[in-house]
Enzyme design. Structure first.
Site, PDB file in Angstrom:
ATOM      1  N   ARG A  73     -21.673  37.263  63.343  1.00 57.48           N
ATOM      2  CA  ARG A  73     -21.795  36.733  61.984  1.00 57.48           C
ATOM      3  C   ARG A  73     -20.642  37.288  61.152  1.00 57.48           C
ATOM      4  NH1 ARG A  73     -25.951  37.938  57.043  1.00 57.48           N
ATOM      5  NH2 ARG A  73     -25.247  36.199  55.735  1.00 57.48           N
ATOM      6  N   HIS A  74     -20.124  36.482  60.256  1.00 58.11           N
ATOM      7  CA  HIS A  74     -18.996  36.879  59.415  1.00 58.11           C
ATOM      8  C   HIS A  74     -19.330  38.082  58.533  1.00 58.11           C
ATOM      9  CE1 HIS A  74     -20.981  35.267  55.819  1.00 58.11           C
ATOM     10  NE2 HIS A  74     -21.352  34.248  56.585  1.00 58.11           N
ATOM     11  N   GLY A  75     -18.293  38.713  57.996  1.00 59.79           N
ATOM     12  CA  GLY A  75     -18.479  39.804  57.055  1.00 59.79           C
ATOM     13  C   GLY A  75     -19.028  39.314  55.726  1.00 59.79           C
ATOM     14  N   GLU A  76     -19.400  40.268  54.882  1.00 57.33           N
ATOM     15  CA  GLU A  76     -19.960  39.922  53.573  1.00 57.33           C
ATOM     16  C   GLU A  76     -18.977  39.069  52.772  1.00 57.33           C
ATOM     17  OE1 GLU A  76     -22.041  42.797  50.531  1.00 57.33           O
ATOM     18  OE2 GLU A  76     -19.905  42.624  50.025  1.00 57.33           O
TER      19      GLU A  76
ATOM     20  N   GLU B 165     -21.396  26.809  59.046  1.00 56.04           N
ATOM     21  CA  GLU B 165     -22.801  27.048  58.723  1.00 56.04           C
ATOM     22  C   GLU B 165     -23.503  25.715  58.465  1.00 56.04           C
ATOM     23  OE1 GLU B 165     -25.477  28.381  59.070  1.00 56.04           O
ATOM     24  OE2 GLU B 165     -25.515  30.187  57.816  1.00 56.04           O
ATOM     25  N   GLN B 166     -24.812  25.756  58.365  1.00 58.79           N
ATOM     26  CA  GLN B 166     -25.591  24.582  57.982  1.00 58.79           C
ATOM     27  C   GLN B 166     -25.089  24.042  56.650  1.00 58.79           C
ATOM     28  OE1 GLN B 166     -29.777  25.400  57.725  1.00 58.79           O
ATOM     29  NE2 GLN B 166     -30.341  23.289  57.249  1.00 58.79           N
ATOM     30  N   HIS B 167     -24.943  22.734  56.568  1.00 60.47           N
ATOM     31  CA  HIS B 167     -24.497  22.103  55.326  1.00 60.47           C
ATOM     32  C   HIS B 167     -25.728  21.913  54.433  1.00 60.47           C
ATOM     33  CE1 HIS B 167     -22.461  19.816  52.417  1.00 60.47           C
ATOM     34  NE2 HIS B 167     -21.644  19.123  53.194  1.00 60.47           N
ATOM     35  N   TYR B 168     -25.670  22.482  53.224  1.00 62.52           N
ATOM     36  CA  TYR B 168     -26.816  22.407  52.317  1.00 62.52           C
ATOM     37  C   TYR B 168     -26.686  21.300  51.272  1.00 62.52           C
ATOM     38  CZ  TYR B 168     -28.013  26.861  54.446  1.00 62.52           C
ATOM     39  OH  TYR B 168     -28.326  27.854  55.341  1.00 62.52           O
TER      40      TYR B 168
ATOM     41  N   THR C  51     -18.184  36.682  49.075  1.00 60.12           N
ATOM     42  CA  THR C  51     -18.490  36.741  47.643  1.00 60.12           C
ATOM     43  C   THR C  51     -19.772  35.973  47.330  1.00 60.12           C
ATOM     44  OG1 THR C  51     -16.981  34.872  47.291  1.00 60.12           O
ATOM     45  CG2 THR C  51     -16.101  37.083  46.916  1.00 60.12           C
ATOM     46  N   ASP C  52     -20.052  34.904  48.053  1.00 60.41           N
ATOM     47  CA  ASP C  52     -21.298  34.165  47.839  1.00 60.41           C
ATOM     48  C   ASP C  52     -22.507  34.967  48.299  1.00 60.41           C
ATOM     49  OD1 ASP C  52     -20.200  32.006  46.599  1.00 60.41           O
ATOM     50  OD2 ASP C  52     -20.358  30.630  48.302  1.00 60.41           O
TER      51      ASP C  52
END
Length: 268
Positions: A8-11, A85-88, A13-14
């Protein structure tokens, strides 16, 4: 045998703002970049055949940090929209919350600009993807990105890194495990959720190739072993920068504050 390290990517801003991030292209925070660098250092004993990642900044920057830490020759880095990622949909950039008004249908929430957590595998936000849609995309990733490493005639143990996003990785790992016909138990994507930023999961895939004597048809069977999920040992000694610096967007052009003052002291 191929060992896939799903990361999983790093932290981002979102992540610090509790938003539906999805396909929004937010960068890593300073702390997120430090997470990625710590992971890259932890992976130095492994030399990857290749690194694949989502083309969104938070995953791509994480993958670059891993590649930078690798010994020469550096493994190639490939990005793909399939690993996003899942598109919201219309919820992207909106505030995340879990509670629904029991007197309103899900669609009624959208009318008042409210985007509560989705339930089940078929629900989606307007213009977005459901978990079932995500699972279909995961199957494409297995066929188009992962399988070529599994079926190649390579007698050496192969390591491949895949830097992506939490919800998508849970679907991808579940889909890969389902390719192993010998695993009788039902596999649920929720079994692989909850990865921390730069948490990684280790999945080993072996292949068994057989050829029918009458038709010459070749069958490739996958043997899948999930070795570990959500390893984050590399974060145990990592501290967040104080004063809000850790949550600020990472800027590679920005000088480290200690280096700045060191330079000033040298001129005194």
């Amino acid at each position: 045998m191929v060992t896939f390290l799903f990361i999983r990517h790093g932290e981002s801003t979102d992540n610090t703002r509790a938003l539906w991030a999805g396909w929004r292209d937010s960068p890593l925070t300073n702390y997120g970049m430090n997470q990625a660098k710590a992971l890259g250092a932890a992976f130095v004993p492994i030399h990857f055949k290749a690194i694949h990642c989502s083309d969104l900044k938070r995953a791509f920057m994480t993958a670059q940090a891993i590649q930078d830490a690798q010994t020469i020759p550096k493994p190639p880095l490939y990005s793909s929209i399939l690993l996003r990622e899942q598109h919201y949909g219309s919820a992207e950039g909106k505030g995340w919350h879990s509670a629904r008004n029991p007197r309103l249908a899900l669609e009624d929430h959208f009318e008042i600009n409210s985007y509560p957590a989705l339930h089940g595998r078929s629900e989606r936000f307007p213009g977005g993807e459901s978990l079932d849609d995500l699972a279909e995309r995961a199957e494409r990733v297995i066929d188009e990105i992962l399988t070529p490493y599994i079926i190649r005639e390579d007698h050496e143990e192969t390591y491949v890194a895949v830097a992506s996003h939490g919800t998508f990785l849970s679907e991808l790992i579940a889909a890969l495990v389902r390719r192993d016909a010998s695993l009788k138990a039902a596999v649920q994507a929720r079994d692989f959720r909850g990865m921390r930023n730069t948490g990684w999961s280790n999945v080993v895939v072996k292949r068994d190739v057989s050829q029918a004597s009458d038709t010459n048809a070749v069958t490739v069977r996958f043997h899948v072993e999930v070795v570990q999920i959500n390893n984050w040992d590399h974060l145990l000694s990592l501290k967040r920068q104080r004063g809000g610096i850790g949550s600020s967007a990472y800027d590679p052009k920005q000088k480290d504050i200690r280096g700045f003052f060191k330079g000033q002291m040298g001129r005194m």
